[in-house]
Motif scaffolding. Sequence first.
Motif, PDB file in Angstrom:
ATOM      1  N   ALA A 267       0.829  -1.201   0.000  1.00  0.00           N
ATOM      2  CA  ALA A 267       0.000   0.000   0.000  1.00  0.00           C
ATOM      3  C   ALA A 267       0.865   1.254   0.000  1.00  0.00           C
TER       4      ALA A 267
ATOM      5  N   GLU B 261       1.239   4.052  -3.106  1.00  0.00           N
ATOM      6  CA  GLU B 261       1.042   5.490  -2.931  1.00  0.00           C
ATOM      7  C   GLU B 261       2.259   6.256  -3.452  1.00  0.00           C
TER       8      GLU B 261
ATOM      9  N   ASP C 274      -6.760  -7.196  -2.104  1.00  0.00           N
ATOM     10  CA  ASP C 274      -6.631  -5.764  -1.825  1.00  0.00           C
ATOM     11  C   ASP C 274      -6.348  -4.947  -3.075  1.00  0.00           C
TER      12      ASP C 274
ATOM     13  N   LEU D 299      -8.290  -3.286  -5.121  1.00  0.00           N
ATOM     14  CA  LEU D 299      -8.973  -1.988  -5.131  1.00  0.00           C
ATOM     15  C   LEU D 299      -8.305  -1.014  -4.159  1.00  0.00           C
ATOM     16  N   GLU D 300      -7.839  -1.533  -3.032  1.00  0.00           N
ATOM     17  CA  GLU D 300      -7.121  -0.679  -2.081  1.00  0.00           C
ATOM     18  C   GLU D 300      -5.822  -0.164  -2.695  1.00  0.00           C
ATOM     19  N   LEU D 301      -5.129  -1.019  -3.439  1.00  0.00           N
ATOM     20  CA  LEU D 301      -3.887  -0.588  -4.094  1.00  0.00           C
ATOM     21  C   LEU D 301      -4.168   0.505  -5.119  1.00  0.00           C
TER      22      LEU D 301
ATOM     23  N   ALA E 103      -6.609   2.642  -4.970  1.00  0.00           N
ATOM     24  CA  ALA E 103      -6.912   3.845  -4.192  1.00  0.00           C
ATOM     25  C   ALA E 103      -5.637   4.489  -3.650  1.00  0.00           C
ATOM     26  N   CYS E 104      -4.678   3.663  -3.224  1.00  0.00           N
ATOM     27  CA  CYS E 104      -3.402   4.199  -2.724  1.00  0.00           C
ATOM     28  C   CYS E 104      -2.646   4.914  -3.835  1.00  0.00           C
TER      29      CYS E 104
ATOM     30  N   ARG F 244      -4.308   8.182  -4.470  1.00  0.00           N
ATOM     31  CA  ARG F 244      -4.057   9.114  -3.380  1.00  0.00           C
ATOM     32  C   ARG F 244      -2.677   9.754  -3.528  1.00  0.00           C
TER      33      ARG F 244
END
Length: 334
Positions: free
Chosen positions: A131, A135, A260, A262-264, A266-267, A270
């Motif tokens: 993550a 980012e 994860d 989708l989380e990656l 989003a990171c 961001r």
Amino acid sequence: MSATSDIATDAIAREAAGLVAHYGFSETTTVKLLSESENKIFLVNDPERPEKHVMRVNSGRLSYHTPRQIESELKWLIALRHDTDIAVPEVLHARDGSLVQTIGAPDMDKPRHVAVYSFLSGAEPPEDQLATGFERLGEISAHMHLHARDWTPPAGFERPGWTPEAILEDQLQWGAWQDGVGIGGETLKLLSRLEDVVRKRTDELATGRDEFGLIHADLRLANLLVDPERTAIIDFDDCGFGWYLFDLASALSFLEERPDALELVACWLRGYRKVADVPIDIEAEIPTLIMLRRLQLIGWVGYQQQHLDFARQIGPGFTADSCRLATDYLARFA
């Protein structure tokens, strides 16, 4: 690796080592194979210099493995190093001022083109820090894209276009997805439907200055080197013109099925927004760009079955996973 591959690698290593004097390295310089994927990377160690270098020998099979296109890649790398704070390798000029050399011999299958860079220390972010790594990737990508928008390429600059046509019609010779591992029957029908939807949806995407330009095109975590002092970017071999958010799709290569994922994404976004705006219309089609990249990778994995252990290890599973991803995508976007 086959005996034939061993012979080819030995021949390439021998010819590459013959270039050390051309770059002003001493007679005691050693050249050893460091890694191999699409290209062969050699570590150049000159005891008379404080720093190490790497020598990249292109595979010669991709349509953009030409002296002009490689020189164009290196000129963008030089500009990034000069104009920004992004940590990238320093490109070495040969004694005659040239950036690209060509090697060949009777026991080589084809001539190969060579470039030399400074060696950068560091390691890919560990599995438990993806993550944070994503980012940082998004942030660095935004800086590169801002530079690309403002930079005026020199005369004769030529790099490939990462368009749906180029990828899906295998114009760049990565390998056609139809020649991937286990492609046939229902799998062929499913992925053909996926291609149709991807083509239709990307046809509607804007290609203006704010959405489309010079990108890295392979900015995966494997090309991110982290050490305590800085984060560096390497391997610009695939850089070309495409949607800026295709760099996000490339970052997710071989990770698309992670829980994860989708989380990656989003990171990455961001980190990107810390530096630049994300085009809203293109952001809505991130899943489409991810599937475009996945089709590209299916072709690459298929071609590399004869050459790389990594591709052989993931081959059948990669196609099966791609079908699951395609089914989920089509349920949302078809």
